[in-house]
Design an enzyme around this catalytic site. Structure first.
Site, PDB file in Angstrom:
ATOM      1  N   CYS B 127      68.861  21.421  -1.390  1.00 44.16           N
ATOM      2  CA  CYS B 127      69.949  21.702  -1.049  1.00 44.16           C
ATOM      3  C   CYS B 127      70.835  20.746  -0.664  1.00 44.16           C
ATOM      4  O   CYS B 127      72.041  20.476  -0.897  1.00 44.16           O
ATOM      5  CB  CYS B 127      69.331  21.524   1.105  1.00 44.16           C
ATOM      6  SG  CYS B 127      68.122  20.299   1.109  1.00 44.16           S
ATOM      7  N   VAL B 131      74.730  20.331  -1.825  1.00 44.67           N
ATOM      8  CA  VAL B 131      75.604  20.426   0.090  1.00 44.67           C
ATOM      9  C   VAL B 131      76.563  19.562  -0.866  1.00 44.67           C
ATOM     10  O   VAL B 131      77.645  19.344  -0.840  1.00 44.67           O
ATOM     11  CB  VAL B 131      74.649  19.240   1.097  1.00 44.67           C
ATOM     12  CG1 VAL B 131      76.188  18.680   2.149  1.00 44.67           C
ATOM     13  CG2 VAL B 131      74.552  20.019   0.701  1.00 44.67           C
TER      14      VAL B 131
END
Lengths: 470, 482
Positions: B127, B131
């Site tokens: 992640c 991001v």
């Protein structure tokens, strides 16, 4: 040997790795070994992240608090009941250790932020679990990257629900390993928990047990000894611990720390702020237990010292029997270790009690002060490796041919495939306890079981062997 | 028992709360939560991507992101399989968060290539990398241009953000990434005459072996893509192999020339299925995971339809043995009430199996199920009188299931090891099926698919009930015959 092994790396990586490996020689009491620096990219490292240090190690075992894995689902899922810190209590009522609470971020939360959701879910926690004694918010990577203000949510909700709500900035990208997570978690406990409550029943022999993770019941085995010495273990921090134990931590007379790496920060704080003395101790194997019991007793009075000696005398025959049983089968066996915070040095004495020799050791996430404590414990020609990569570890093992390796799950099956006996020394391979007088017989049995298992002799098919001989 | 909730503040005792947690009222409260997830039955995308990548021979999975993620994936898969799980990461930290992860990736590819001599690498994200918006394709190209890896070194890549979907989405994305990155373009109408069998997220090496055995028995040349059966269950020989088998690279490269594709799971291959069928226009079937007799029948008939090969007598006899096992054991399963949780494809297969045994699926909790899954499961339940009490819960977690078990009790829970706490609280046995199985040995080494898998499941479920009876019955009812 070391140079030869390192020659497989590209030059830049080789230079960096060379600083992290030393062979102890004559006169080297604090050999220069580099530690606590970034892992080189592209290798198999055993290291985890700051979140793992905070949620997995420090906060997770506090049983009557709820620890929110704040962010996407994975971190909470992977750390769900995967450290074996046992806790007594009623699941879902006042013990939340075997749970995973998460805000389960979706794309929306990444785009719009997760603060509102966090507020709502904290209210939901209080509704569904009325006996919860506090909440910690363990930030995962995206929370820090998108700039959520978990501190302000924590302040607001703490006031609204009248209980400690602790924001912990332990995003996985911070720092270089679990180690920073321990430090961040300790700071959060300092800022949000300590000194917030007072116990009325303070006694002269109150001690706290810090950095014992109760893997397979270690803390309970430790507590038994301390209580037989006449001490009162009022506060346990990191295995079977409660919010109140953290909040009243300033009231104890002595802090006893087992895992120095993960919890020294808080001991130092308690000493500076409240004048509570602290000491390291080691309850692995009878020799170290005896040393530690006497050192602990010295901090108190004659009454405690007398009891301490009685404790040693009581267990000595039992321990001698264990050694008598196992030493003949283990004498001279060579061990290589590679673990986390305390075991690469603490456990050496237990092996020595069984006549075994540690020929290699190292830490996943140690700092200089850990190696300063470790190197004097080691014999000459011991190989010491910091943040060893899977490649290096395998090469060391191929060359040094240990009889036993103690390391983690990621390493276990590699070495077992090589027919090298192995024990997981983070989780005691689902056995335990290994601490204290209760633990040593189990430790000895397990090491014997690993080394002397007849299954290793099955590795090679008999017809292959005969083909070779013919 | 109803408990006054106003009592349930700090002053009331554990007993009262404990009772309250079992109540209808608590269930309502529990089901009305909007933001909190408690004990979800799903992991995140990169774990699935990693399992997918492990199935290609000589492939080193490469996590682009924080090293902690890689450690977590490896730990979790190793605990289930009791096998080594090699995977590297490029250890991104604060500076990478600020400046992007390109420098880490280039160094990482270089070091991993030099050290572990892979035949290829499969790069996927966490992640963190998602991001900050790292561009895998550009980074890999730059790594080649800078000489970190040879110009022609094969790398597959997939974006696998942990905040989208679950481990099954990650499996799907990596599979599609493998085809897009490393499969040669299709040569018109020519095919290589091989059927490509795609298992989906399946952490039972024995299932993959069972697929191969069944398709071999049909006389169909088959490639299992990816085939992690050896990497997930490598033989012990006294030597450690970093890359113990898997689908040969050449067969991956030739995938788009397959005579056909059969996907063994629907929900963990949704995007890949569309890519193969609609974009590549390959003869493609998706079957229900062949758990139980009928699902296995349907699988074999789908193979017949795709290839013209008849089901051989040998498999018919095997089917007969499985049916014999089912009739022999039906009395232990018929009319028993079950709760189930797990991945969507597994649940569709298991519920079909229970229905044909006369078992009654009552609570079906699928944290990572979508509306399409719910519709399919509802239709499946409606197809049998034994499904009349079955209710499907998508997006719900194991704490929701806790409430269901407390208010509407069942006789057995079927799911992965995480279910053991629920089973204990509910006082019912747990039949361990799914991923992860961390507290029992060797379950993943017996297939749960095919006719043999049906026999295994029947034995597991019936014998668990019988053992429970032996353990709990009174002395005068303790009998030799069961």
């Amino acid at each position: 040997m070391v140079d030869d092994i390192l020659s497989a790396y590209p030059e830049k990586a080789r230079k960096m790795r060379a600083k992290h490996i030393v062979v102890k020689d004559e006169g080297c009491t604090t050999c220069a070994i580099k530690s606590n620096s970034k892992t080189i990219p592209g290798v198999m490292t055993a290291r985890g992240c700051a979140y793992a240090g905070s949620k997995g190690v420090v906060f997770g075992p506090v049983k009557d608090m709820i620890h929110i894995s704040h962010g996407p689902v994975g971190c909470g899922y992977y750390s769900w009941s995967t450290r074996r810190n046992l806790a007594a209590g009623e699941r879902g009522v006042d013990n939340f250790v075997p749970f995973q609470f998460t805000s389960d971020f979706t794309e929306n939360d990444i785009v719009y932020g997760g603060d509102k959701k966090l507020e709502t879910l904290i209210r939901e926690i209080k509704e569904l679990f009325p006996k919860v004694k506090g909440i910690s918010i363990q930030s995962e990577c995206p929370v820090g990257l998108i700039g959520d203000d978990i501190e302000s949510v924590a302040r607001k909700m703490s006031k609204e629900l009248d209980m400690p709500i602790v924001p912990v900035r332990c995003e996985g990208f911070r720092g270089i390993s679990q180690s920073l997570g321990h430090h961040i978690a300790n700071d959060a406990i300092r800022d949000h928990m300590i000194g917030k409550k007072e116990r009325a029943d303070v006694g002269p022999y109150d001690v706290a047990l810090i950095g014992d993770y109760n893997i397979g019941g270690d803390a309970w085995a430790t507590k038994t000894i301390l209580e037989e010495m006449g001490l009162t273990v009022t506060n346990i921090w990191t295995g079977d611990g409660t919010a109140e134990m953290l909040q009243t931590a300033h009231q104890t007379k002595l802090n006893l720390i087992h895992c120095y790496r993960s919890m020294n920060y808080i001991c130092k704080h308690l000493e500076e702020e409240y004048g509570t003395p602290w000491m390291e101790f080691n309850f692995f194997g009878p020799t170290k237990i005896e040393e530690s019991v006497l050192q602990i007793a010295e901090r108190f009075d004659e009454k405690i010292m007398k009891k301490a000696k009685a404790v040693i005398a009581k267990y000595k025959p039992q321990m001698e029997k264990v050694i008598e049983q196992y030493r003949p089968r283990l004498e001279g066996k060579k061990v290589m270790l590679y673990v986390g915070g305390l075991r690469p040095r603490h456990i050496i004495g237990a092996y020595e009690d069984l006549g075994m020799e540690v020929i290699g050791t190292g830490y996943e996430f140690a700092h200089k002060d850990d190696y300063d404590r470790t190197i004097p414990e080691m014999g000459n020609a011991t190989v010491i490796y910091d943040d060893v990569t899977a490649y290096e570890f395998e090469e060391f093992v191929k060359r040094l041919k240990p009889d036993l390796i103690g390391s983690g799950i990621k390493e276990k099956y590699v070495f077992e495939k090589m027919a090298v006996p192995f024990r997981q020394m983070h989780s005691w391979d689902y056995s335990g306890p290994y601490h204290g007088y209760d633990g040593f017989p189990i430790f000895a049995r397990d090491m014997d079981m690993a080394i002397n298992s007849p299954t290793w002799a099955l590795s090679q098919a008999p017809w292959k062997k005969s083909a070779k001989e013919v | 028992m109803s408990v006054d909730t106003t009592c349930c503040n700090n002053s009331c005792d554990n007993q009262a709360i404990s009772e309250w947690i079992k109540s209808e009222e608590y269930k309502e409260k529990n089901f009305s939560r909007e933001a909190l997830t408690i004990n979800p039955s799903k992991a995140c995308q990169p774990l699935g991507a990693m399992l997918c990548a492990l199935g290609i021979e000589g492939c080193l999975p490469f996590v682009h992101g924080s090293q902690g993620c890689a450690a977590y994936f490896r730990n979790n898969l190793s605990r289930h399989l009791r096998e080594p799980v090699p995977t590297v990461s490029d250890s991104m930290t604060e500076d990478a968060a600020v400046f992007g992860g390109q420098a880490n990736m280039i160094d990482g590819l270089k070091n991993a290539h030099a050290l572990y001599h892979p035949a290829m690498m499969a790069v996927f994200t966490t992640c963190m990398a998602e991001v900050i918006g790292d561009d895998l394709k550009a980074f890999i190209t730059n790594a080649r241009n800078q000489g970190a890896i040879p110009e022609d070194f094969p790398i597959a890549f997939a974006h696998t953000p942990s905040f989208v979907g679950s481990h099954i989405t990650g499996w799907d994305n990596m599979f599609k990434g493998l085809l897009q990155s490393l499969a040669d373009p299709r040569h018109g109408k020519w095919t290589n005459g091989r059927l490509y069998l795609v298992p989906g997220f399946d952490a039972y090496p024995a299932n993959l072996r069972e697929y191969r055995r069944l398709v071999d028995a049909m006389g169909i040349p088959v490639t299992i893509l990816p085939d992690a059966s050896e990497p997930m269950d490598a033989p012990h020989t006294g030597e450690y192999e970093l890359y113990p088998g898997g689908t040969p690279m050449a067969e991956l490269a030739d995938a788009l020339n397959a005579s056909g594709f059969v996907f063994m799971q629907k929900y963990s291959t949704q995007n890949s299925f569309k890519f193969v069928k609609n974009v590549q226009k390959i003869n493609t079937e998706v079957v229900t995971m062949p758990i139980g007799i009928k699902n296995t029948d349907n699988f074999l008939m789908a193979l017949t339809e795709m290839t013209g090969k008849a089901v051989p007598a040998e498999l018919e006899r095997e089917r007969g043995r499985a049916v014999d096992a089912a009739t022999d054991a039906h009395q232990y399963i018929h009319g028993r009430r079950f709760a189930l949780f797990g991945d969507p494809d597994l649940l569709i297969g298991l519920v079909g199996f229970l229905l044909e045994m006369g078992g009654m699926p009552v609570h079906i909790v699928c944290t990572n199920g979508n509306a399409k899954f719910k519709k399919e499961m509802d239709a499946l339940l409606a197809s049998s009188p034994f499904g009349s009490e079955g209710k499907v819960y998508i997006g719900k977690d194991l704490w929701h299931l806790h409430s269901l078990l407390m208010t509407e009790p069942v006789d057995m829970l079927i799911g992965d090891s995480h279910g053991k706490y629920l089973a204990k609280d509910a006082g019912i046995p747990l039949a361990r099926v799914g991923f992860p199985l961390t507290d029992r040995v060797n379950l993943h080494r017996s297939p749960i698919v095919g006719y043999q898998g049906a026999i295994n499941l029947i034995s597991l479920i019936a014998n668990t009930f019988i053992e429970e009876l032996d353990r709990t019955c009174s002395d005068e009812r303790f009998e030799l015959l069961r």
